[in-house]
Each structure stands twice: as structure tokens, then as C-alpha cells.
Scaffold this motif. Structure first.
Motif, PDB file in Angstrom:
ATOM      1  N   ALA A 117     -23.945-118.060  54.616  1.00  0.00           N
ATOM      2  CA  ALA A 117     -24.655-117.115  53.753  1.00  0.00           C
ATOM      3  C   ALA A 117     -26.003-116.773  54.382  1.00  0.00           C
ATOM      4  O   ALA A 117     -26.509-115.653  54.235  1.00  0.00           O
ATOM      5  CB  ALA A 117     -24.850-117.707  52.361  1.00  0.00           C
ATOM      6  N   THR A 118     -26.567-117.732  55.101  1.00  0.00           N
ATOM      7  CA  THR A 118     -27.794-117.501  55.861  1.00  0.00           C
ATOM      8  C   THR A 118     -27.670-116.263  56.734  1.00  0.00           C
ATOM      9  O   THR A 118     -28.586-115.428  56.801  1.00  0.00           O
ATOM     10  CB  THR A 118     -28.091-118.723  56.760  1.00  0.00           C
ATOM     11  OG1 THR A 118     -28.446-119.837  55.943  1.00  0.00           O
ATOM     12  CG2 THR A 118     -29.208-118.439  57.742  1.00  0.00           C
ATOM     13  N   HIS A 119     -26.530-116.120  57.376  1.00  0.00           N
ATOM     14  CA  HIS A 119     -26.345-115.045  58.344  1.00  0.00           C
ATOM     15  C   HIS A 119     -25.872-113.756  57.680  1.00  0.00           C
ATOM     16  O   HIS A 119     -26.244-112.664  58.109  1.00  0.00           O
ATOM     17  CB  HIS A 119     -25.365-115.499  59.415  1.00  0.00           C
ATOM     18  CG  HIS A 119     -25.722-116.849  59.962  1.00  0.00           C
ATOM     19  ND1 HIS A 119     -25.166-118.017  59.495  1.00  0.00           N
ATOM     20  CD2 HIS A 119     -26.634-117.214  60.902  1.00  0.00           C
ATOM     21  CE1 HIS A 119     -25.685-119.043  60.142  1.00  0.00           C
ATOM     22  NE2 HIS A 119     -26.572-118.583  60.999  1.00  0.00           N
ATOM     23  N   LEU A 120     -25.062-113.881  56.630  1.00  0.00           N
ATOM     24  CA  LEU A 120     -24.646-112.688  55.887  1.00  0.00           C
ATOM     25  C   LEU A 120     -25.856-112.014  55.254  1.00  0.00           C
ATOM     26  O   LEU A 120     -25.911-110.778  55.145  1.00  0.00           O
ATOM     27  CB  LEU A 120     -23.615-113.066  54.821  1.00  0.00           C
ATOM     28  CG  LEU A 120     -22.998-111.913  54.026  1.00  0.00           C
ATOM     29  CD1 LEU A 120     -22.290-110.924  54.945  1.00  0.00           C
ATOM     30  CD2 LEU A 120     -22.032-112.445  52.974  1.00  0.00           C
ATOM     31  N   PRO A 149     -28.132-106.580  51.750  1.00  0.00           N
ATOM     32  CA  PRO A 149     -29.138-106.975  50.767  1.00  0.00           C
ATOM     33  C   PRO A 149     -28.705-108.209  49.973  1.00  0.00           C
ATOM     34  O   PRO A 149     -27.520-108.536  49.876  1.00  0.00           O
ATOM     35  CB  PRO A 149     -29.239-105.745  49.859  1.00  0.00           C
ATOM     36  CG  PRO A 149     -28.772-104.607  50.707  1.00  0.00           C
ATOM     37  CD  PRO A 149     -27.695-105.184  51.572  1.00  0.00           C
ATOM     38  N   GLN A 150     -29.667-108.879  49.393  1.00  0.00           N
ATOM     39  CA  GLN A 150     -29.469-110.166  48.745  1.00  0.00           C
ATOM     40  C   GLN A 150     -28.366-110.173  47.684  1.00  0.00           C
ATOM     41  O   GLN A 150     -27.482-111.035  47.700  1.00  0.00           O
ATOM     42  CB  GLN A 150     -30.784-110.633  48.110  1.00  0.00           C
ATOM     43  CG  GLN A 150     -30.725-111.978  47.430  1.00  0.00           C
ATOM     44  CD  GLN A 150     -30.544-113.140  48.403  1.00  0.00           C
ATOM     45  OE1 GLN A 150     -29.968-114.163  48.065  1.00  0.00           O
ATOM     46  NE2 GLN A 150     -31.052-112.989  49.620  1.00  0.00           N
ATOM     47  N   HIS A 151     -28.380-109.221  46.772  1.00  0.00           N
ATOM     48  CA  HIS A 151     -27.395-109.244  45.697  1.00  0.00           C
ATOM     49  C   HIS A 151     -25.991-108.895  46.199  1.00  0.00           C
ATOM     50  O   HIS A 151     -24.995-109.421  45.694  1.00  0.00           O
ATOM     51  CB  HIS A 151     -27.812-108.307  44.555  1.00  0.00           C
ATOM     52  CG  HIS A 151     -28.897-108.876  43.708  1.00  0.00           C
ATOM     53  ND1 HIS A 151     -30.220-108.773  44.046  1.00  0.00           N
ATOM     54  CD2 HIS A 151     -28.852-109.590  42.555  1.00  0.00           C
ATOM     55  CE1 HIS A 151     -30.962-109.382  43.132  1.00  0.00           C
ATOM     56  NE2 HIS A 151     -30.152-109.892  42.217  1.00  0.00           N
ATOM     57  N   LEU A 152     -25.910-108.036  47.192  1.00  0.00           N
ATOM     58  CA  LEU A 152     -24.609-107.744  47.785  1.00  0.00           C
ATOM     59  C   LEU A 152     -24.091-108.977  48.516  1.00  0.00           C
ATOM     60  O   LEU A 152     -22.897-109.294  48.439  1.00  0.00           O
ATOM     61  CB  LEU A 152     -24.715-106.557  48.743  1.00  0.00           C
ATOM     62  CG  LEU A 152     -23.420-106.170  49.465  1.00  0.00           C
ATOM     63  CD1 LEU A 152     -22.290-105.912  48.474  1.00  0.00           C
ATOM     64  CD2 LEU A 152     -23.651-104.958  50.351  1.00  0.00           C
ATOM     65  N   MET A 153     -24.974-109.675  49.215  1.00  0.00           N
ATOM     66  CA  MET A 153     -24.574-110.908  49.889  1.00  0.00           C
ATOM     67  C   MET A 153     -23.977-111.889  48.892  1.00  0.00           C
ATOM     68  O   MET A 153     -22.912-112.474  49.124  1.00  0.00           O
ATOM     69  CB  MET A 153     -25.776-111.545  50.585  1.00  0.00           C
ATOM     70  CG  MET A 153     -25.465-112.869  51.295  1.00  0.00           C
ATOM     71  SD  MET A 153     -25.513-114.341  50.220  1.00  0.00           S
ATOM     72  CE  MET A 153     -27.283-114.469  49.948  1.00  0.00           C
ATOM     73  N   HIS A 155     -26.495 -99.863  55.522  1.00  0.00           N
ATOM     74  CA  HIS A 155     -27.562-100.819  55.204  1.00  0.00           C
ATOM     75  C   HIS A 155     -28.505-101.044  56.383  1.00  0.00           C
ATOM     76  O   HIS A 155     -29.518-101.737  56.246  1.00  0.00           O
ATOM     77  CB  HIS A 155     -26.966-102.156  54.762  1.00  0.00           C
ATOM     78  CG  HIS A 155     -26.283-102.100  53.430  1.00  0.00           C
ATOM     79  ND1 HIS A 155     -26.952-101.776  52.261  1.00  0.00           N
ATOM     80  CD2 HIS A 155     -24.999-102.333  53.075  1.00  0.00           C
ATOM     81  CE1 HIS A 155     -26.094-101.810  51.245  1.00  0.00           C
ATOM     82  NE2 HIS A 155     -24.918-102.121  51.714  1.00  0.00           N
ATOM     83  N   GLY A 156     -28.154-100.484  57.542  1.00  0.00           N
ATOM     84  CA  GLY A 156     -29.036-100.573  58.696  1.00  0.00           C
ATOM     85  C   GLY A 156     -28.802-101.760  59.603  1.00  0.00           C
ATOM     86  O   GLY A 156     -29.527-101.936  60.589  1.00  0.00           O
TER      87      GLY A 156
END
Length: 251
Positions: free
Chosen positions: A140-143, A148-152, A170-171
Motif C-alpha cells: 500500500a506504501t507504493h500504491l 490518491p489516498q482514498h482511491l488507494m 492521476h499523473g
């Protein structure tokens, strides 16, 4: 050897993973990948490393079958150390790393591309963490470096994937191209980077890593602790027990 290195252009080293059927690496494969990336980055002639793969997809994570064959925790510990070594090798590579991603990029694949400096992807590339379906936690660190946080969080909890086009929006993906053009597109970016002064590039890589807001090495190791908890409690074995009954047995 599932990992090889070539030098197609001056200043550009390509590290390629080729481990059929789905580039799900065993413990030694992760260490081989780490060694190859480190060696490429340490070469004074190298100014950019391209991380690529052959076959159906970029990377499907660790070899679950290897863990299922192990009655203890040796394979699990080895996979955790191997993944950490490979992710760190990409992050700490002395020169920029461009990931060339096609097909599936799952689990450990996210750890690799999340630590890369740039990503070029084919139109068929998908990115995700099926960890909860595999009795594991991590990356999850890398995702979180890709979306963005909520999508992750949503992707993580559901084990869904995101497309290359979505990550481009998302860039986090530099460019999306047809699969047949992926290799050349990644090399094109690598050549542009490699035209810079090699010493200055190394200073730039160190500087950018030094201002990173998240210590990716420590945060990933923190995540791995919960994978051990799931395994020691027997929860992971119960979930992994069903893995491979409807597919190829790798993820």
C-alpha cells in the motif's frame, strides 16, 4: 535466470524479468532482480535504468505456490526479504529508473513501479494489489505513490485494479502507448534522461529521495509485520488454501 540486463543505447541499461508463466517471482528471483538493478545503477556508464518484462504481464507478485509448498515460514520470510530488497534497489538506484509496464502489474509489481522514477505503460496495463485475496498485506506504501489516498484505500480493500489510462490521468504514468510501442517509448524517455550529465543525475536522484515525504523502506517493513501476524494466526493459510484452484496458482 529470470532476470537479464542489456545495454541497447549509450547510458541506458535495461533490466528485464522473464519468468513464465506470469512473472510471479520466487524468493531467489527477487534477490536476482535486486542485484541486477543495483549493478546497473552502480555502473558509471549508466545514466538511466529501464525496468521491463517479457511475457503476458509485467509482474504478478510473489510465487504463492512456493509458499504453499513450505510447511513453515521460511518461504514467507524469504519473499518478504526478497521483495524488500528489490523495492529498495529500485528506489535507491543511483540513477533514475523508468518502469515499462504491460499487462498485469500486481502485488510486488506495484512495489517495483511505485518506487520507480517514471512509468511508461501500454494501453492494456492494469495495476492493483490483490493482497487481501492472497492472505497477505503490503505495498500500500507504493500504491499510495500512484493514486490518491482514498482511491488507494478503495483499490486495496476491494482488490480491484486501475488502468494505465486512469493512472495517467492521476499523473503517475508518464505516457500510455499501444503495447507494440512500449519498448521504444520507454527507451525514448530513458535516452532523454541519459543525455544529462551522469554525475549531476546521481546528485539529483539523491536529492529527490532526500526530500521524499514518506520513508518507503520503513513504511513497507511496517506493513510486512501485519502479513506475519496474519500468517502466525493461521488466517493467511486459510485464505491461501483456496488460491490456485481456479487459476494458475500464482499471484
Amino acid at each position: 535466470m529470470p532476470v537479464s540486463t542489456s545495454v541497447p543505447d549509450k547510458g541506458v541499461a535495461v533490466v528485464t524479468v522473464d519468468h513464465p508463466p506470469v512473472n510471479a517471482l520466487p524468493v531467489q528471483g527477487w534477490h536476482d532482480l535486486a542485484d541486477a538493478v543495483r549493478a546497473a545503477g552502480c555502473d558509471p556508464e549508466t545514466r538511466c535504468v529501464v525496468l521491463a518484462a517479457e511475457g503476458r504481464g509485467f509482474n504478478a507478485g510473489v510465487d504463492i505456490k512456493e509458499m504453499q509448498r513450505d510447511s513453515g515460514h521460511t518461504a514467507l520470510i524469504g519473499a518478504n526479504h526478497g521483495c524488500a530488497a528489490a523495492f529498495t534497489a529500485v528506489y535507491e538506484c543511483e540513477v533514475p529508473v523508468v518502469a515499462a509496464v504491460h499487462g498485469f502489474c500486481l502485488g510486488g509489481g506495484i512495489g517495483l513501479v511505485g518506487n520507480a522514477d517514471a512509468i511508461v505503460a501500454s494501453e492494456d496495463a492494469t495495476f492493483g494489489l490483490p493482497e487481501l485475496d492472497r492472505g497477505a498485506l503490503g505495498a500500500a506504501t507504493h500504491l499510495a505513490r500512484l493514486v490518491p489516498q482514498h482511491l488507494m484505500r478503495t483499490l486495496y480493500y476491494t482488490s480491484r485494479t486501475a488502468t494505465a489510462a486512469e493512472l495517467h490521468a492521476h499523473g503517475s504514468v508518464w505516457r500510455v502507448v499501444p503495447r507494440a510501442e512500449l519498448h521504444e517509448a520507454a527507451l525514448e524517455l530513458a535516452r532523454e534522461i541519459a543525455r544529462k550529465d551522469g554525475t549531476l543525475l546521481r546528485l539529483a536522484k539523491s536529492a529527490i529521495n532526500g526530500i521524499d515525504p514518506v520513508d518507503v523502506r520503513r513504511s513497507y517493513r511496517f506493513e510486512q509485520g501485519f502479513t506475519f501476524e496474519a500468517n502466525l494466526s493461521g488466517l493467511a493459510d486459510r485464505i491461501r488454501g483456496d488460491f490456485g484452484t481456479q487459476g494458475e496458482g500464482r499471484a
